[in-house]
Motif scaffolding. Structure first.
Motif, PDB file in Angstrom:
ATOM      1  N   LEU A 116      54.833  28.249  39.605  1.00  0.00           N
ATOM      2  CA  LEU A 116      56.233  28.504  39.958  1.00  0.00           C
ATOM      3  C   LEU A 116      57.052  27.233  39.769  1.00  0.00           C
ATOM      4  CD1 LEU A 116      55.872  30.589  43.252  1.00  0.00           C
ATOM      5  CD2 LEU A 116      55.631  31.313  40.880  1.00  0.00           C
ATOM      6  N   ALA A 117      56.420  26.093  40.036  1.00  0.00           N
ATOM      7  CA  ALA A 117      57.060  24.784  39.874  1.00  0.00           C
ATOM      8  C   ALA A 117      55.988  23.721  40.031  1.00  0.00           C
ATOM      9  CB  ALA A 117      58.176  24.585  40.902  1.00  0.00           C
ATOM     10  N   CYS A 118      56.299  22.493  39.617  1.00  0.00           N
ATOM     11  CA  CYS A 118      55.326  21.420  39.718  1.00  0.00           C
ATOM     12  C   CYS A 118      56.043  20.073  39.833  1.00  0.00           C
ATOM     13  CB  CYS A 118      54.407  21.419  38.491  1.00  0.00           C
ATOM     14  SG  CYS A 118      53.061  20.217  38.598  1.00  0.00           S
ATOM     15  N   ALA A 119      55.547  19.216  40.713  1.00  0.00           N
ATOM     16  CA  ALA A 119      56.075  17.858  40.855  1.00  0.00           C
ATOM     17  C   ALA A 119      54.998  16.859  40.453  1.00  0.00           C
ATOM     18  CB  ALA A 119      56.506  17.601  42.297  1.00  0.00           C
ATOM     19  N   LEU A 120      55.416  15.830  39.726  1.00  0.00           N
ATOM     20  CA  LEU A 120      54.534  14.736  39.359  1.00  0.00           C
ATOM     21  C   LEU A 120      55.070  13.471  40.013  1.00  0.00           C
ATOM     22  CD1 LEU A 120      53.979  15.456  35.551  1.00  0.00           C
ATOM     23  CD2 LEU A 120      52.501  16.087  37.468  1.00  0.00           C
ATOM     24  N   MET A 121      54.311  12.916  40.947  1.00  0.00           N
ATOM     25  CA  MET A 121      54.728  11.724  41.673  1.00  0.00           C
ATOM     26  C   MET A 121      53.853  10.563  41.225  1.00  0.00           C
ATOM     27  SD  MET A 121      55.282  13.561  45.392  1.00  0.00           S
ATOM     28  CE  MET A 121      56.541  12.449  45.990  1.00  0.00           C
ATOM     29  N   VAL A 122      54.437   9.686  40.408  1.00  0.00           N
ATOM     30  CA  VAL A 122      53.696   8.612  39.758  1.00  0.00           C
ATOM     31  C   VAL A 122      54.015   7.281  40.419  1.00  0.00           C
ATOM     32  CG1 VAL A 122      53.200   7.480  37.563  1.00  0.00           C
ATOM     33  CG2 VAL A 122      53.818   9.889  37.591  1.00  0.00           C
ATOM     34  N   ARG A 123      52.994   6.438  40.548  1.00  0.00           N
ATOM     35  CA  ARG A 123      53.158   5.094  41.099  1.00  0.00           C
ATOM     36  C   ARG A 123      52.609   4.073  40.118  1.00  0.00           C
ATOM     37  NH1 ARG A 123      51.048   4.634  47.132  1.00  0.00           N
ATOM     38  NH2 ARG A 123      52.261   2.714  46.897  1.00  0.00           N
ATOM     39  N   GLY A 124      53.284   2.929  40.028  1.00  0.00           N
ATOM     40  CA  GLY A 124      52.799   1.852  39.175  1.00  0.00           C
ATOM     41  C   GLY A 124      53.682   1.647  37.951  1.00  0.00           C
ATOM     42  N   ASN A 125      53.159   0.913  36.999  1.00  0.00           N
ATOM     43  CA  ASN A 125      53.910   0.554  35.798  1.00  0.00           C
ATOM     44  C   ASN A 125      53.841   1.675  34.764  1.00  0.00           C
ATOM     45  OD1 ASN A 125      55.351  -0.861  33.888  1.00  0.00           O
ATOM     46  ND2 ASN A 125      53.580  -2.044  33.179  1.00  0.00           N
ATOM     47  N   VAL A 126      54.590   2.718  35.021  1.00  0.00           N
ATOM     48  CA  VAL A 126      54.652   3.875  34.120  1.00  0.00           C
ATOM     49  C   VAL A 126      56.120   4.127  33.796  1.00  0.00           C
ATOM     50  CG1 VAL A 126      54.078   6.316  33.828  1.00  0.00           C
ATOM     51  CG2 VAL A 126      52.579   4.845  35.187  1.00  0.00           C
ATOM     52  N   GLN A 127      56.395   4.429  32.553  1.00  0.00           N
ATOM     53  CA  GLN A 127      57.778   4.632  32.115  1.00  0.00           C
ATOM     54  C   GLN A 127      58.147   6.119  32.184  1.00  0.00           C
ATOM     55  OE1 GLN A 127      59.508   1.802  31.541  1.00  0.00           O
ATOM     56  NE2 GLN A 127      57.550   0.790  31.994  1.00  0.00           N
ATOM     57  N   VAL A 128      59.452   6.362  32.302  1.00  0.00           N
ATOM     58  CA  VAL A 128      59.945   7.749  32.282  1.00  0.00           C
ATOM     59  C   VAL A 128      59.526   8.430  30.985  1.00  0.00           C
ATOM     60  CG1 VAL A 128      61.993   9.228  32.341  1.00  0.00           C
ATOM     61  CG2 VAL A 128      61.891   7.194  33.794  1.00  0.00           C
ATOM     62  N   SER A 129      59.528   7.672  29.885  1.00  0.00           N
ATOM     63  CA  SER A 129      59.140   8.241  28.585  1.00  0.00           C
ATOM     64  C   SER A 129      57.687   8.701  28.601  1.00  0.00           C
ATOM     65  CB  SER A 129      59.357   7.209  27.472  1.00  0.00           C
ATOM     66  OG  SER A 129      58.625   6.024  27.744  1.00  0.00           O
ATOM     67  N   ASP A 130      56.808   7.940  29.311  1.00  0.00           N
ATOM     68  CA  ASP A 130      55.401   8.363  29.438  1.00  0.00           C
ATOM     69  C   ASP A 130      55.304   9.691  30.180  1.00  0.00           C
ATOM     70  OD1 ASP A 130      54.280   6.062  28.216  1.00  0.00           O
ATOM     71  OD2 ASP A 130      54.534   4.933  30.073  1.00  0.00           O
ATOM     72  N   LEU A 131      56.120   9.800  31.209  1.00  0.00           N
ATOM     73  CA  LEU A 131      56.128  11.008  32.022  1.00  0.00           C
ATOM     74  C   LEU A 131      56.572  12.212  31.184  1.00  0.00           C
ATOM     75  CD1 LEU A 131      55.416  11.452  34.946  1.00  0.00           C
ATOM     76  CD2 LEU A 131      57.756  10.944  35.587  1.00  0.00           C
ATOM     77  N   SER A 176      58.237  32.975  33.921  1.00  0.00           N
ATOM     78  CA  SER A 176      59.202  33.075  32.818  1.00  0.00           C
ATOM     79  C   SER A 176      60.593  32.578  33.164  1.00  0.00           C
ATOM     80  CB  SER A 176      59.289  34.528  32.341  1.00  0.00           C
ATOM     81  OG  SER A 176      59.686  35.371  33.415  1.00  0.00           O
ATOM     82  N   TRP A 177      60.984  32.707  34.446  1.00  0.00           N
ATOM     83  CA  TRP A 177      62.344  32.329  34.825  1.00  0.00           C
ATOM     84  C   TRP A 177      62.455  30.877  35.286  1.00  0.00           C
ATOM     85  CZ3 TRP A 177      61.264  31.230  39.840  1.00  0.00           C
ATOM     86  CH2 TRP A 177      60.273  32.002  40.465  1.00  0.00           C
ATOM     87  N   ASN A 178      61.353  30.098  35.170  1.00  0.00           N
ATOM     88  CA  ASN A 178      61.424  28.687  35.578  1.00  0.00           C
ATOM     89  C   ASN A 178      60.557  27.830  34.655  1.00  0.00           C
ATOM     90  OD1 ASN A 178      62.400  26.622  37.234  1.00  0.00           O
ATOM     91  ND2 ASN A 178      60.687  26.751  38.660  1.00  0.00           N
ATOM     92  N   GLN A 179      60.752  27.988  33.363  1.00  0.00           N
ATOM     93  CA  GLN A 179      59.958  27.263  32.378  1.00  0.00           C
ATOM     94  C   GLN A 179      60.145  25.746  32.470  1.00  0.00           C
ATOM     95  OE1 GLN A 179      57.755  28.506  29.846  1.00  0.00           O
ATOM     96  NE2 GLN A 179      57.797  30.300  31.164  1.00  0.00           N
ATOM     97  N   GLU A 180      61.283  25.330  32.970  1.00  0.00           N
ATOM     98  CA  GLU A 180      61.562  23.888  33.108  1.00  0.00           C
ATOM     99  C   GLU A 180      61.414  23.441  34.565  1.00  0.00           C
ATOM    100  OE1 GLU A 180      62.014  22.044  30.414  1.00  0.00           O
ATOM    101  OE2 GLU A 180      61.761  23.904  29.276  1.00  0.00           O
TER     102      GLU A 180
END
Length: 474
Positions: free
Chosen positions: A343-358, A373-377
């Motif tokens: 339905l949805a997903c969160a990615l919580m990253v810590r450390g030296n990671v760039q937005v582009s990597d995410l 289907s109604w929440n592909q993003e």
């Protein structure tokens, strides 16, 4: 800066909570070399002067006087809390924020919820209010409890109801430890299903953690640390591996399991405690991941489970971390998310990671992950610049996924086996205020929850967008 309060209920809740405060202090000490009371510390700690008053950042040039955890500790057996008060963390807890009894709840939800819940209601509310009054801007309550025992399940869910009653506008995030199928508490299915009804109705988010998954992860870590994984050199000071954290004494039997849950809490609170290029407000978790009010059970997944010895992290290892977050081996419940619906997903990253990597990894993984289907993003991202102690980086994934359904179905089956035989029912019905209808209503609530997940699963293969007939949260 916003603040949050941690409420620990029952033996398991207090043991996990103790590990969280231990590792959180270790983490802040690693970053805050000058020992100053700053905004990062204020999110979960208050600075008290020698007269017992909140000192704030201006006390003696901003230096820490007496650091106190923003916590309320409740247990109807005094053993664990007394152990904490005699241990290295004793000065961190305000003695007026502790509540204990001596007899325990006898592994009986009704005793915890009704007997102790009624007897200690005013004292619990007073301690919650006092904790809230010490906050400039209270954002969230974190409740930690187990589902199988009497105090954790019964009084834990009573406290949850009181939180909604007294602080209806403050987010309530619950970490619930679910018993394994071979649990030694015979009445744990009753306790868990009775607790589930309250969690479904009164929590904003629930992070379900299964004991068996914790056992499997600890075994996996031990296998890696003993050379079971080629080319893996394990750092023994890893916050996840090292049961002793930074402050506690001798290792105890469940420390390694409790550490995993403590690391879940460290990661979910990292954005509130430290700066980052893309910090996530705690309120945003429920806001972005819970489209339907009752379907707020978020599957947590942690990676890495161990720390590689080298400091530089090649891109391929970073990508592997994201892949691992969606594998069964790294989840804190036994489930298969890739064959269920997101339905949805969160990615919580810590450390030296760039937005582009995410973003690159989200695009790489999206084709493998079936989203509604109604929440592909339906992705939420968080980047905190401070990694856990002993790690270059870490990732916590929180997935609102229908894969929780089998766990709930197993729980219902265990409950039904006992209930059909009326086994141990008299222990519950002899508690004042407890009625047989509590059981049927709790079972009905759980069955309804399972049906809602089943209805969503039925839309998985539909080519035409078909939003389920459920009330969308507003």
């Amino acid at each position: 800066m916003t603040q949050s309060v941690v409420v620990q209920v029952g033996q398991c809740g207090n043991q996990v909570g103790c590990r969280f405060w231990d590792l959180a202090l270790r983490e802040h000490a690693h970053v805050n070399k000058k020992g100053l009371y700053d905004e990062a510390l204020s999110s979960f700690f208050r600075n008290e002067d020698s007269r017992g008053r909140d000192g704030g950042a201006d006390t003696v040039g901003g230096r820490i006087q007496r650091l106190k955890a923003r916590a309320v500790l409740v247990d109807m057996e005094e053993g664990v809390v007394n152990e904490i008060l005699q241990g290295p963390l004793r000065e961190v807890f305000d003695s007026t924020q502790l509540l204990t009894d001596v007899s325990g709840s006898g592994n009986n939800w009704a005793v915890g919820h009704l007997t102790y819940g009624s007897a200690y209601r005013e004292q619990i509310v007073e301690k919650l209010r006092k904790a809230a009054e010490h906050c400039d801007c209270l954002q969230c309550f974190f409740l930690i409890h187990s589902m199988g025992g009497g105090t954790g399940s019964g009084l834990g869910t009573r406290v949850l109801s009181l939180l909604e009653e007294e602080f209806p506008d403050v987010c309530r995030i619950v970490t619930s430890i679910y018993p394994s199928a071979e649990d030694d508490v015979i009445t744990s299915p009753y306790n868990s299903v009775l607790a589930m009804r309250v969690l479904t109705e009164h929590a904003d988010c629930v992070l379900p953690v299964e004991n068996q998954s914790l056992v499997d992860i600890v075994n996996q870590i031990n296998h890696m640390s003993q050379g079971g994984k080629p080319l893996a050199a394990i750092k023994r000071d890893s916050a996840i591996i090292c049961g002793q954290g930074g402050l506690c004494g001798a290792e105890k039997p469940f420390d390694a399991m409790n550490n995993i849950v403590a690391n879940l809490l460290l990661n979910i609170t990292s954005s509130a405690r430290f700066e980052g290029s893309l910090n996530m407000d705690l309120n945003e978790i429920a806001m972005n991941l819970v489209p339907f009010p009752r379907l707020h059970y978020l599957v947590p997944s942690l990676t890495p489970l161990y720390t590689l010895a080298d400091v530089s992290v090649p891109t391929r290892r970073l990508d592997q971390m994201f892949s691992d977050a969606f594998s069964r081996d790294h989840q804190l419940i036994r489930a298969d998310p890739k064959h269920s619906l997101y339905l949805a997903c969160a990615l919580m990253v810590r450390g030296n990671v760039q937005v582009s990597d995410l973003r690159r990894n989200i695009e790489r993984l999206k084709p493998q992950l079936p989203f509604v289907s109604w929440n592909q993003e339906g992705w939420k991202m968080s980047l905190c610049s401070v990694p856990p102690v002993g790690h270059c980086h870490s990732l916590l994934a929180l997935a609102n996924n229908t894969c929780v359904k089998p766990t709930f179905m197993e729980l219902r089956e265990s409950f039904t086996k006992l209930y059909r035989k009326k086994a141990h029912l008299h222990h519950y019905l002899q508690v004042e205020g407890m009625e047989k209808s509590f059981f049927s209503e709790a079972l009905s609530s759980l069955s309804s929850l399972i049906e809602e997940y089943q209805h969503l699963d039925a839309t998985k293969r539909s080519l035409v967008p078909d939003a389920p007939r459920l009330a969308i949260a507003t």
